[in-house]
Write an enzyme that holds these catalytic residues in place. Structure first.
Site, PDB file in Angstrom:
ATOM      1  N   GLU A 148       0.665  -1.242   0.380  1.00 53.45           N
ATOM      2  CA  GLU A 148      -0.432  -0.140  -0.130  1.00 53.45           C
ATOM      3  C   GLU A 148       1.211   0.958   0.274  1.00 53.45           C
ATOM      4  O   GLU A 148       1.498   1.602   0.834  1.00 53.45           O
ATOM      5  CB  GLU A 148      -1.145  -0.062   1.037  1.00 53.45           C
ATOM      6  CG  GLU A 148      -1.742   1.214   1.386  1.00 53.45           C
ATOM      7  CD  GLU A 148      -2.300   1.392   2.784  1.00 53.45           C
ATOM      8  OE1 GLU A 148      -3.713   1.844   2.762  1.00 53.45           O
ATOM      9  OE2 GLU A 148      -2.513   0.696   3.346  1.00 53.45           O
ATOM     10  N   GLU A 243     -12.450   2.587   5.305  1.00 49.98           N
ATOM     11  CA  GLU A 243     -11.536   2.419   6.295  1.00 49.98           C
ATOM     12  C   GLU A 243     -11.004   3.672   6.480  1.00 49.98           C
ATOM     13  O   GLU A 243     -10.157   4.885   6.011  1.00 49.98           O
ATOM     14  CB  GLU A 243      -9.497   2.474   5.626  1.00 49.98           C
ATOM     15  CG  GLU A 243      -9.063   1.848   6.370  1.00 49.98           C
ATOM     16  CD  GLU A 243      -7.322   2.171   5.761  1.00 49.98           C
ATOM     17  OE1 GLU A 243      -6.986   1.951   6.412  1.00 49.98           O
ATOM     18  OE2 GLU A 243      -7.044   2.636   4.715  1.00 49.98           O
TER      19      GLU A 243
END
Length: 262
Positions: A148, A243
């Protein structure tokens, strides 16, 4: 579109083991977590309690981070630190064991910050080996490891989708994929829509939050719905992770409104 709730950030006021049930009560059938333990190798009773909390809530654990160090202190992963490879490998074994019990699809491997006292080449070589190991471990249960781009910590070296995909190319594992978080990309100056177009075939997971602010969709300026439509049109069929850090009293009201066409 199937959504999964990142319980580590969306439900911070609740004790950790109560969060899966809270997500289920809000109408979700899937959750994910950052590393939910204080240590890379938690006690068996801690692991069993976590697994029971998810299973008893009747939800699937779609995603789980590997151990990432002291996140509140600014650490963002340990896998590129040669001195912590054993620590990372131990957390991979724990995470994959949990995933095997709960049907987890992906494991997020945060790369780790650059250290002034280490040669970046040595850090990258360490990261490549550890990512290949993590991807192979995930593949044994039919899952993938994820990498990520992250914002907010200058020392974290992967800031754009291109940065992460360059690492995927170095490692060369089909079981290591891009975690595309539209918030982090936008904050770092990367164009999420262009990243989707360039790297659609490499995306293993999608996370959303609005920017600026990292709140729920509608609290910032990102075209979240358009980006989701774009990633689906590009072939993504996995869950989309919520998120974000709630900025309103009801962190899921935006989704109810979207589903009713309001």
């Amino acid at each position: 579109m199937r959504y999964t709730v990142n319980c580590s950030i969306v439900l911070p006021a609740l004790p950790l083991l109560q969060r899966p049930a809270a997500a289920a009560a809000a109408g979700f059938d899937a959750v994910e977590f950052w590393w939910p333990f204080a240590e890379p190798v938690p006690a068996d009773r801690e692991v069993d309690a976590f697994v029971a909390a998810v299973a008893d809530a009747g939800v699937t654990l779609t995603g789980l981070n590997f151990a990432a160090g002291d996140m509140p202190a600014g650490e963002r992963g340990i896998l590129s630190d040669p001195a912590r490879s054993t620590e990372f490998a131990d957390s991979v074994a724990v995470a994959v064991g949990i995933g095997e019990r709960l049907g987890t699809l992906g494991f997020n491997a945060l790369y780790g910050n650059r250290r002034d006292d280490l040669d970046p080449v040595r850090q990258d070589e360490t990261a490549d080996a550890n990512l290949a190991m993590a991807a192979a471990a995930a593949a044994r249960i039919g899952a993938v490891a994820l990498l990520e781009p992250v914002s907010g910590v200058e020392a974290y070296p992967l800031k754009t989708a291109d940065d992460a995909v360059a690492v995927l190319d170095r490692v060369g594992s089909p079981d290591l994929r891009l975690l595309l978080d539209v918030y982090h990309l936008a904050v770092n100056g990367d164009d999420p829509a262009a990243a989707i177009d360039r790297h659609a075939g490499r995306i293993g997971h999608v996370q959303i939050a609005d920017a600026p602010g990292r709140g729920e969709p509608g609290t910032g300026t990102l075209p979240i719905h358009d980006l989701l439509a774009r990633v689906v049109a590009a072939g993504y069929r996995g869950p989309v992770s919520l998120e974000y850090s709630p900025a309103t009293d009801d962190p899921f009201a935006w989704l109810a409104a979207a589903r009713t066409g309001a």
